[in-house]
Design a protein around this motif. Structure first.
Motif, PDB file in Angstrom:
ATOM      1  N   PHE A  32     -10.944   7.797   3.316  1.00 35.47           N
ATOM      2  CA  PHE A  32      -9.826   7.329   4.128  1.00 35.47           C
ATOM      3  C   PHE A  32      -8.568   7.056   3.312  1.00 35.47           C
ATOM      4  N   GLY A  33      -8.662   7.152   1.981  1.00 38.26           N
ATOM      5  CA  GLY A  33      -7.492   6.889   1.148  1.00 38.26           C
ATOM      6  C   GLY A  33      -7.087   5.436   1.132  1.00 38.26           C
ATOM      7  N   ILE A  34      -8.059   4.541   1.230  1.00 39.67           N
ATOM      8  CA  ILE A  34      -7.779   3.107   1.233  1.00 39.67           C
ATOM      9  C   ILE A  34      -8.361   2.476  -0.028  1.00 39.67           C
ATOM     10  N   GLY A  35      -7.935   1.260  -0.318  1.00 42.37           N
ATOM     11  CA  GLY A  35      -8.428   0.600  -1.518  1.00 42.37           C
ATOM     12  C   GLY A  35      -9.878   0.183  -1.434  1.00 42.37           C
ATOM     13  N   GLY A  36     -10.316  -0.170  -0.241  1.00 45.26           N
ATOM     14  CA  GLY A  36     -11.690  -0.614  -0.058  1.00 45.26           C
ATOM     15  C   GLY A  36     -11.829  -2.109   0.171  1.00 45.26           C
ATOM     16  N   VAL A  67      -7.885   4.694  -9.241  1.00 49.17           N
ATOM     17  CA  VAL A  67      -7.521   5.515 -10.402  1.00 49.17           C
ATOM     18  C   VAL A  67      -8.314   6.817 -10.390  1.00 49.17           C
ATOM     19  N   PHE A  68      -9.614   6.706 -10.214  1.00 47.77           N
ATOM     20  CA  PHE A  68     -10.456   7.903 -10.247  1.00 47.77           C
ATOM     21  C   PHE A  68     -10.201   8.801  -9.031  1.00 47.77           C
ATOM     22  N   GLY A  69     -10.064   8.192  -7.851  1.00 46.44           N
ATOM     23  CA  GLY A  69      -9.823   8.969  -6.639  1.00 46.44           C
ATOM     24  C   GLY A  69      -8.501   9.705  -6.678  1.00 46.44           C
ATOM     25  N   SER A  70      -7.461   9.069  -7.208  1.00 48.03           N
ATOM     26  CA  SER A  70      -6.150   9.715  -7.297  1.00 48.03           C
ATOM     27  C   SER A  70      -6.166  10.856  -8.308  1.00 48.03           C
ATOM     28  N   GLY A 161      -3.768  -2.044   0.308  1.00 50.61           N
ATOM     29  CA  GLY A 161      -2.489  -1.751   0.927  1.00 50.61           C
ATOM     30  C   GLY A 161      -2.479  -0.467   1.716  1.00 50.61           C
ATOM     31  N   ALA A 162      -3.336   0.494   1.327  1.00 49.34           N
ATOM     32  CA  ALA A 162      -3.326   1.794   1.997  1.00 49.34           C
ATOM     33  C   ALA A 162      -3.748   1.678   3.457  1.00 49.34           C
ATOM     34  N   GLY A 184      -1.467   6.871  -0.116  1.00 52.30           N
ATOM     35  CA  GLY A 184      -2.033   5.543   0.069  1.00 52.30           C
ATOM     36  C   GLY A 184      -2.995   5.166  -1.039  1.00 52.30           C
ATOM     37  N   LEU A 185      -3.887   6.080  -1.398  1.00 56.51           N
ATOM     38  CA  LEU A 185      -4.844   5.795  -2.464  1.00 56.51           C
ATOM     39  C   LEU A 185      -4.133   5.650  -3.804  1.00 56.51           C
ATOM     40  N   PHE A 186      -3.117   6.483  -4.045  1.00 67.67           N
ATOM     41  CA  PHE A 186      -2.344   6.387  -5.281  1.00 67.67           C
ATOM     42  C   PHE A 186      -1.603   5.052  -5.347  1.00 67.67           C
TER      43      PHE A 186
END
Length: 257
Positions: A32-36, A67-70, A161-162, A184-186
């Motif tokens: 979902f591109g969110i922080g979690g 960091v890893f996802g981006s 925040g994403a 968002g993930l970045f």
């Protein structure tokens, strides 16, 4: 609480539990591109952590996973760095106030902030047209201001925040959902890094628990990002709505009971 738990006979079970939670949160974060933090904070609250400890742990996990996802998004040419950096710098500035906000804000107010953010995310995603053939160009200044606002509010509530950023970009500013998710993930890298420094200096980060969950999230985020690249936009929107509703119910349960 964590120090007490780790000194007991159930240490290995708890390590496995925290890593498993991290894998699950990481997968959802990457997809979902969110922080979690929206998923992790309610989980930790239901495991007995207080709201401020849960926020500190979630910020560390978010930084590691983002960091890893981006990196994966960039490697697969899904991330527009210029836009992401502008929003991220805004988030970095906004999140720098999180330590002060969390330290001086009553726990119930922080919980209500999480609940409010979830409510807004549900409404805006429900209204958003994700099949958008004419996404709008958004000025760098607007992106920066959005980043500052989301960074200050979201990190103080233990959210990367994403979750809030993506509905703003898609619902209000008509950005393509795939682009919004990658930005968002970045964004979470900047906001969670600033929040980690701020919260850490205030003594609000449980590094032992956060690292265990963060290691698991790195594994999960890899598969979440890969799966998110393949799925269609409408399905992704529907799944996002389902996720937000579940998290809203869990947080509401925690506040009321």
């Amino acid at each position: 609480m964590v120090d007490m738990i780790l000194s007991g006979d159930t240490i290995y079970f708890l390590i496995a539990l925290f890593v498993a939670i991290g894998v699950g949160v990481g997968f959802i974060s990457g997809f979902f591109g969110i922080g979690g933090g929206t998923i992790l904070v309610p989980i930790l609250l239901n495991l007995g952590f207080d709201i401020k400890s849960a926020i500190g742990i979630s910020v560390l996990q978010m930084f590691m996973g983002a960091v890893f996802g981006s990196y994966i998004n960039y490697k697969n040419k899904k991330l527009v760095l210029n836009d992401g950096i502008v929003v991220g710098i805004g988030g970095l500035l906004g999140a720098s106030f999180s330590g002060f906000i969390v330290l001086n804000m009553p726990g119930i107010v922080l919980k209500l902030a999480v609940l409010f953010i979830l409510f807004v995310a549900i409404i805006k995603f429900f209204q958003a047209d994700v099949v958008n053939d004419n996404p709008k160009d958004i000025s760098k200044f607007v992106m920066f201001i959005v980043g500052v606002f989301v960074g200050a509010v979201a990190i103080s509530a233990g959210i990367g925040g994403a979750l809030f950023l993506t509905p703003i970009f898609v619902g209000f500013l008509k950005m393509d959902i795939k682009k919004a998710i990658s930005i968002g993930l970045f964004f979470v890298i900047f906001s969670s890094f600033s929040g980690l420094i701020s919260l850490g200096s205030a003594g609000l980060v449980d590094y032992k628990s956060g690292l265990m969950i963060g290691i698991g999230s790195i594994i999960g985020v890899y598969f979440g990002v890969k799966f998110g690249h393949k799925i269609n936009k409408i399905t992704q929107k529907r799944l996002a709505l389902g996720l937000y509703i579940i998290m809203f119910i869990l947080m509401l349960k925690n506040i009321l009971f």
